[in-house]
Motif scaffolding. Sequence first.
Motif, PDB file in Angstrom:
ATOM      1  N   UNK A 190       3.062  12.717   4.640  1.00 14.67           N
ATOM      2  CA  UNK A 190       2.659  12.749   3.230  1.00 14.67           C
ATOM      3  C   UNK A 190       1.164  13.018   3.149  1.00 14.67           C
ATOM      4  N   UNK A 191       0.800  14.028   2.391  1.00 16.74           N
ATOM      5  CA  UNK A 191      -0.597  14.420   2.278  1.00 16.74           C
ATOM      6  C   UNK A 191      -1.299  13.575   1.213  1.00 16.74           C
ATOM      7  N   UNK A 192      -2.383  12.924   1.592  1.00 19.53           N
ATOM      8  CA  UNK A 192      -3.192  12.139   0.662  1.00 19.53           C
ATOM      9  C   UNK A 192      -4.664  12.391   0.967  1.00 19.53           C
ATOM     10  N   UNK A 193      -5.511  12.030   0.014  1.00 22.02           N
ATOM     11  CA  UNK A 193      -6.950  12.129   0.262  1.00 22.02           C
ATOM     12  C   UNK A 193      -7.558  10.735   0.345  1.00 22.02           C
ATOM     13  N   UNK A 194      -8.822  10.674   0.666  1.00 19.23           N
ATOM     14  CA  UNK A 194      -9.502   9.392   0.848  1.00 19.23           C
ATOM     15  C   UNK A 194      -9.518   8.578  -0.440  1.00 19.23           C
ATOM     16  N   UNK A 195      -9.631   9.254  -1.584  1.00 14.46           N
ATOM     17  CA  UNK A 195      -9.658   8.550  -2.872  1.00 14.46           C
ATOM     18  C   UNK A 195      -8.335   7.828  -3.115  1.00 14.46           C
ATOM     19  N   UNK A 196      -7.223   8.492  -2.783  1.00 14.42           N
ATOM     20  CA  UNK A 196      -5.924   7.826  -2.965  1.00 14.42           C
ATOM     21  C   UNK A 196      -5.831   6.595  -2.068  1.00 14.42           C
ATOM     22  N   UNK A 197      -6.255   6.729  -0.830  1.00  9.38           N
ATOM     23  CA  UNK A 197      -6.205   5.608   0.111  1.00  9.38           C
ATOM     24  C   UNK A 197      -7.040   4.437  -0.403  1.00  9.38           C
ATOM     25  N   UNK A 198      -8.225   4.737  -0.935  1.00 12.17           N
ATOM     26  CA  UNK A 198      -9.092   3.677  -1.460  1.00 12.17           C
ATOM     27  C   UNK A 198      -8.435   2.981  -2.647  1.00 12.17           C
ATOM     28  N   UNK A 199      -7.796   3.748  -3.528  1.00 12.29           N
ATOM     29  CA  UNK A 199      -7.113   3.162  -4.684  1.00 12.29           C
ATOM     30  C   UNK A 199      -5.929   2.302  -4.243  1.00 12.29           C
TER      31      UNK A 199
ATOM     32  N   UNK B  78      -5.567   0.716  -1.445  1.00  6.66           N
ATOM     33  CA  UNK B  78      -6.114  -0.516  -0.875  1.00  6.66           C
ATOM     34  C   UNK B  78      -6.552  -1.465  -1.975  1.00  6.66           C
ATOM     35  N   UNK B  79      -7.235  -0.934  -2.980  1.00 10.23           N
ATOM     36  CA  UNK B  79      -7.701  -1.777  -4.084  1.00 10.23           C
ATOM     37  C   UNK B  79      -6.531  -2.387  -4.841  1.00 10.23           C
ATOM     38  N   UNK B  80      -5.499  -1.602  -5.092  1.00 11.12           N
ATOM     39  CA  UNK B  80      -4.341  -2.104  -5.837  1.00 11.12           C
ATOM     40  C   UNK B  80      -3.524  -3.112  -5.039  1.00 11.12           C
ATOM     41  N   UNK B  81      -3.756  -3.163  -3.728  1.00 11.75           N
ATOM     42  CA  UNK B  81      -3.016  -4.090  -2.861  1.00 11.75           C
ATOM     43  C   UNK B  81      -3.926  -5.182  -2.309  1.00 11.75           C
ATOM     44  N   UNK B  82      -5.019  -5.451  -2.995  1.00 13.81           N
ATOM     45  CA  UNK B  82      -5.977  -6.446  -2.521  1.00 13.81           C
ATOM     46  C   UNK B  82      -5.388  -7.854  -2.609  1.00 13.81           C
ATOM     47  N   UNK B  83      -6.014  -8.774  -1.872  1.00 13.19           N
ATOM     48  CA  UNK B  83      -5.530 -10.161  -1.852  1.00 13.19           C
ATOM     49  C   UNK B  83      -5.554 -10.792  -3.234  1.00 13.19           C
ATOM     50  N   UNK B  84      -6.487 -10.344  -4.050  1.00 19.77           N
ATOM     51  CA  UNK B  84      -6.566 -10.902  -5.404  1.00 19.77           C
ATOM     52  C   UNK B  84      -5.352 -10.513  -6.246  1.00 19.77           C
ATOM     53  N   UNK B  85      -4.697  -9.420  -5.880  1.00 17.99           N
ATOM     54  CA  UNK B  85      -3.561  -8.936  -6.650  1.00 17.99           C
ATOM     55  C   UNK B  85      -2.213  -9.260  -6.012  1.00 17.99           C
TER      56      UNK B  85
ATOM     57  N   UNK C 117       0.824  -1.204   0.000  1.00 15.43           N
ATOM     58  CA  UNK C 117       0.000   0.000   0.000  1.00 15.43           C
ATOM     59  C   UNK C 117       0.859   1.256   0.000  1.00 15.43           C
ATOM     60  N   UNK C 118       1.871   1.282   0.854  1.00 14.14           N
ATOM     61  CA  UNK C 118       2.737   2.454   0.925  1.00 14.14           C
ATOM     62  C   UNK C 118       3.484   2.679  -0.379  1.00 14.14           C
ATOM     63  N   UNK C 119       3.862   1.592  -1.039  1.00 19.85           N
ATOM     64  CA  UNK C 119       4.633   1.705  -2.283  1.00 19.85           C
ATOM     65  C   UNK C 119       3.827   2.308  -3.420  1.00 19.85           C
ATOM     66  N   UNK C 120       2.508   2.443  -3.233  1.00 20.39           N
ATOM     67  CA  UNK C 120       1.680   3.038  -4.277  1.00 20.39           C
ATOM     68  C   UNK C 120       1.936   4.540  -4.419  1.00 20.39           C
ATOM     69  N   UNK C 121       2.535   5.138  -3.395  1.00 18.55           N
ATOM     70  CA  UNK C 121       2.763   6.585  -3.437  1.00 18.55           C
ATOM     71  C   UNK C 121       4.143   6.906  -4.003  1.00 18.55           C
ATOM     72  N   UNK C 122       4.202   7.930  -4.845  1.00 19.41           N
ATOM     73  CA  UNK C 122       5.458   8.298  -5.510  1.00 19.41           C
ATOM     74  C   UNK C 122       6.527   8.762  -4.534  1.00 19.41           C
ATOM     75  N   UNK C 123       6.118   9.192  -3.337  1.00 18.55           N
ATOM     76  CA  UNK C 123       7.090   9.688  -2.360  1.00 18.55           C
ATOM     77  C   UNK C 123       7.631   8.591  -1.440  1.00 18.55           C
TER      78      UNK C 123
END
Length: 231
Positions: A209-218, A220-227, A20-26
């Motif tokens: 690091x400043x993020x919004x709820x939409x980024x957090x949701x994305x 989580x989705x990109x790091x789901x168990x299916x992936x 999840x953390x690796x999804x952010x560019x920073x």
Amino acid sequence: MKRVFIVGCPRSGSTWVNFMLSQHAQVATFQHALIFAYLESMHHWHVNRAEKNFIINPRGESDQSTEHNYMKLADAVPLGVLDPLLGGVAGGIMDRVGGLREQATVVVDKTPENGRHAQFILDVLPDAHFLHIVRDPRSVFCSLRNASSTWAKWVFPTHPIDGARYWREDVEATLRIPDLTPNYHQVRYEDLLENGPLELGRIMEWLGIEVDEAWCADALSNSSKEKLQPN
């Protein structure tokens, strides 16, 4: 570059959080490097070898009969000198990883066992930050046992009592970190499952690091168990 360590008992969700953390560019991440387990062995070397090893005629004096012509290696390289050297190695490796991402301000080492090396990590990197993932020990044991039956044979305990001890030792070691540094944040795996965007947002805020709820949701989705590989 902020240096962060994901710690806790293995099989507690640290891989999931790392993704999840690796999804952010920073945020740059790596895992299971065991850098500090190896570097801490230099402390044992200092006690077991450097204290017993002598430099002969360190100042190049012509009269070598006096006791002044012998110096312990430990006196020439005291811990106050050794620790910054080791910190330079560890910090250099982490900064090198962080440098691979142009916008990185945070580099994360996901090695859960580092919780047992927290004092040493702080000795060599006083500004270290620790993210502690805690999971229900019953779930942890089930995951440990499943891993032991497949890819991690002989690595994890397979008996419930041994699994409970394993979990307790790691968690107790990591719970001592707040006594060593204020740079500590704890999150429960079960809370991430139930309120993922909220808990991930708190982690990102702690990282600065400043993020919004939409980024957090994305994330989580990109790091789901299916992936990801099942935890």
